[in-house]
Design a protein around this motif. Structure first.
Motif, PDB file in Angstrom:
ATOM      1  N   LEU A  63      50.594  -9.585 -14.161  1.00 55.73           N
ATOM      2  CA  LEU A  63      49.613  -9.815 -13.101  1.00 55.73           C
ATOM      3  C   LEU A  63      49.468 -11.309 -12.842  1.00 55.73           C
ATOM      4  N   PRO A  64      49.163 -11.688 -11.601  1.00 56.57           N
ATOM      5  CA  PRO A  64      48.832 -13.094 -11.351  1.00 56.57           C
ATOM      6  C   PRO A  64      47.546 -13.444 -12.086  1.00 56.57           C
ATOM      7  N   LEU A  65      47.472 -14.652 -12.593  1.00 57.50           N
ATOM      8  CA  LEU A  65      46.290 -15.074 -13.350  1.00 57.50           C
ATOM      9  C   LEU A  65      45.277 -15.725 -12.414  1.00 57.50           C
ATOM     10  N   PRO A  66      44.163 -15.055 -12.167  1.00 52.91           N
ATOM     11  CA  PRO A  66      43.172 -15.617 -11.247  1.00 52.91           C
ATOM     12  C   PRO A  66      42.259 -16.628 -11.933  1.00 52.91           C
ATOM     13  N   GLY A  67      41.739 -17.557 -11.151  1.00 53.90           N
ATOM     14  CA  GLY A  67      40.647 -18.406 -11.615  1.00 53.90           C
ATOM     15  C   GLY A  67      41.013 -19.472 -12.620  1.00 53.90           C
ATOM     16  N   GLU A  68      39.963 -20.173 -13.049  1.00 53.72           N
ATOM     17  CA  GLU A  68      40.110 -21.254 -14.016  1.00 53.72           C
ATOM     18  C   GLU A  68      40.277 -20.686 -15.423  1.00 53.72           C
ATOM     19  N   GLN A  69      40.836 -21.521 -16.305  1.00 55.71           N
ATOM     20  CA  GLN A  69      41.034 -21.123 -17.691  1.00 55.71           C
ATOM     21  C   GLN A  69      39.719 -21.256 -18.470  1.00 55.71           C
ATOM     22  N   PRO A  70      39.575 -20.455 -19.537  1.00 54.86           N
ATOM     23  CA  PRO A  70      38.391 -20.593 -20.401  1.00 54.86           C
ATOM     24  C   PRO A  70      38.321 -21.976 -21.048  1.00 54.86           C
ATOM     25  N   ALA A  71      37.182 -22.266 -21.661  1.00 59.49           N
ATOM     26  CA  ALA A  71      36.938 -23.599 -22.219  1.00 59.49           C
ATOM     27  C   ALA A  71      37.752 -23.879 -23.482  1.00 59.49           C
ATOM     28  N   ARG A  72      37.828 -22.925 -24.417  1.00 61.40           N
ATOM     29  CA  ARG A  72      38.458 -23.195 -25.714  1.00 61.40           C
ATOM     30  C   ARG A  72      39.837 -22.574 -25.862  1.00 61.40           C
ATOM     31  N   SER A  73      40.089 -21.507 -25.140  1.00 62.05           N
ATOM     32  CA  SER A  73      41.372 -20.816 -25.247  1.00 62.05           C
ATOM     33  C   SER A  73      42.080 -20.871 -23.896  1.00 62.05           C
ATOM     34  N   ARG A  80      48.492  -4.784 -16.730  1.00 51.09           N
ATOM     35  CA  ARG A  80      47.611  -3.640 -16.469  1.00 51.09           C
ATOM     36  C   ARG A  80      48.242  -2.361 -17.014  1.00 51.09           C
ATOM     37  N   ALA A  81      47.500  -1.638 -17.857  1.00 55.83           N
ATOM     38  CA  ALA A  81      47.932  -0.329 -18.334  1.00 55.83           C
ATOM     39  C   ALA A  81      47.274   0.731 -17.467  1.00 55.83           C
ATOM     40  N   THR A  82      48.058   1.734 -17.071  1.00 53.94           N
ATOM     41  CA  THR A  82      47.520   2.801 -16.233  1.00 53.94           C
ATOM     42  C   THR A  82      47.912   4.167 -16.800  1.00 53.94           C
ATOM     43  N   LEU A  83      47.106   5.157 -16.461  1.00 56.86           N
ATOM     44  CA  LEU A  83      47.389   6.543 -16.815  1.00 56.86           C
ATOM     45  C   LEU A  83      47.178   7.373 -15.555  1.00 56.86           C
ATOM     46  N   ALA A  84      48.218   8.049 -15.124  1.00 58.16           N
ATOM     47  CA  ALA A  84      48.196   8.795 -13.856  1.00 58.16           C
ATOM     48  C   ALA A  84      47.762   7.867 -12.717  1.00 58.16           C
ATOM     49  N   MET A  85      48.290   6.643 -12.754  1.00 58.65           N
ATOM     50  CA  MET A  85      48.075   5.613 -11.735  1.00 58.65           C
ATOM     51  C   MET A  85      46.658   5.040 -11.724  1.00 58.65           C
ATOM     52  N   LYS A  86      45.830   5.410 -12.695  1.00 56.64           N
ATOM     53  CA  LYS A  86      44.472   4.875 -12.786  1.00 56.64           C
ATOM     54  C   LYS A  86      44.420   3.831 -13.904  1.00 56.64           C
ATOM     55  N   PRO A  87      43.871   2.630 -13.636  1.00 58.14           N
ATOM     56  CA  PRO A  87      43.804   1.592 -14.678  1.00 58.14           C
ATOM     57  C   PRO A  87      42.995   2.051 -15.886  1.00 58.14           C
ATOM     58  N   HIS A 189      36.875 -11.504 -13.511  1.00 61.14           N
ATOM     59  CA  HIS A 189      37.962 -11.147 -12.584  1.00 61.14           C
ATOM     60  C   HIS A 189      38.296  -9.652 -12.644  1.00 61.14           C
ATOM     61  N   ARG A 190      37.331  -8.861 -13.033  1.00 61.25           N
ATOM     62  CA  ARG A 190      37.530  -7.427 -13.248  1.00 61.25           C
ATOM     63  C   ARG A 190      38.196  -6.728 -12.062  1.00 61.25           C
ATOM     64  N   THR A 191      37.674  -6.937 -10.872  1.00 62.19           N
ATOM     65  CA  THR A 191      38.175  -6.224  -9.695  1.00 62.19           C
ATOM     66  C   THR A 191      39.636  -6.540  -9.433  1.00 62.19           C
ATOM     67  N   LEU A 192      39.969  -7.820  -9.496  1.00 65.62           N
ATOM     68  CA  LEU A 192      41.340  -8.243  -9.233  1.00 65.62           C
ATOM     69  C   LEU A 192      42.300  -7.749 -10.312  1.00 65.62           C
ATOM     70  N   LEU A 193      41.881  -7.851 -11.582  1.00 60.75           N
ATOM     71  CA  LEU A 193      42.745  -7.437 -12.691  1.00 60.75           C
ATOM     72  C   LEU A 193      42.988  -5.924 -12.691  1.00 60.75           C
ATOM     73  N   LEU A 194      41.974  -5.171 -12.306  1.00 56.44           N
ATOM     74  CA  LEU A 194      42.098  -3.711 -12.306  1.00 56.44           C
ATOM     75  C   LEU A 194      42.774  -3.178 -11.054  1.00 56.44           C
TER      76      LEU A 194
END
Length: 200
Positions: A63-73, A80-87, A189-194
């Protein structure tokens, strides 16, 4: 033709045949080696997901990585893992600085925002101390399963919810921070990642 020239010609022929055989063998074994490496890589990265929880090949489509990186990591990859096309889960690869060097983690988060599991895929921590983060007998990472972002992501000695890996305070704090930041990154970034609409 002298005996010396015949011997030289034979040596040249044998050397040529040996080189040709080596090249042919390398070419013939290259595909199985690449396939074995890919299988090992897949098993390492997807060990955090329960069996039967997905039916796609998550690593085939980063997946494309959205947004800024976290502070420490630093989040270096997302799948994305899916089952029957559902995340069903998002798998994040995170890197954080430990006591002796970088620690790379694979962190699986359910579509509902719970931490499914964490796997260490690379670390340089001291053997017998921080190096035990990847020891299945110690199973220190097991305490984080099913946790959410709103838990107290700190050691008990720091008024948090988690036990320290004995003798490895720096390592413990680093891994806890990486998991908390992975959950926060997922939450942000839940919506974009899912796979929902691009807007958040």
């Amino acid at each position: 033709m002298s005996a010396r020239m015949r011997n030289a010609a034979w040596l040249l022929l044998v050397a040529g045949l040996a080189v040709a055989a080596t090249l042919a063998w390398r070419q013939w074994t290259r595909a199985p080696i690449i396939e074995a490496e890919k299988l090992w890589y897949t098993r390492q990265f997807l060990a955090v997901l329960p069996e039967q929880s997905y039916d796609n090949q998550p690593l085939d489509t980063p997946l494309p990585l959205p947004g800024e990186q976290p502070a420490r990591s630093r989040i270096t990859a997302a799948y994305r893992a899916t089952l029957a096309m559902k995340p069903t889960a998002i798998v994040l690869v995170s890197q954080v600085q430990g006591y002796a060097g970088p620690i790379r983690l694979v962190i699986a988060i359910s579509a509902e925002g719970r931490l499914i599991g964490t796997q260490v895929i690379e670390q340089q921590e001291s053997p017998g101390l921080g190096g035990r983060i990847s020891d299945p007998q110690v199973n220190w990472l097991g305490q984080f399963a099913n946790r959410r972002l709103d838990d107290r992501w700190a050691l008990r000695r720091d008024q948090g919810d988690f036990d320290q890996l004995a003798g490895a305070t720096v390592t413990s704090r680093a891994v806890i921070a990486a998991q908390q930041e992975a959950l926060a990154y997922f939450d942000q970034h839940r919506t974009l990642l899912l796979g929902g609409p691009a807007h958040e």
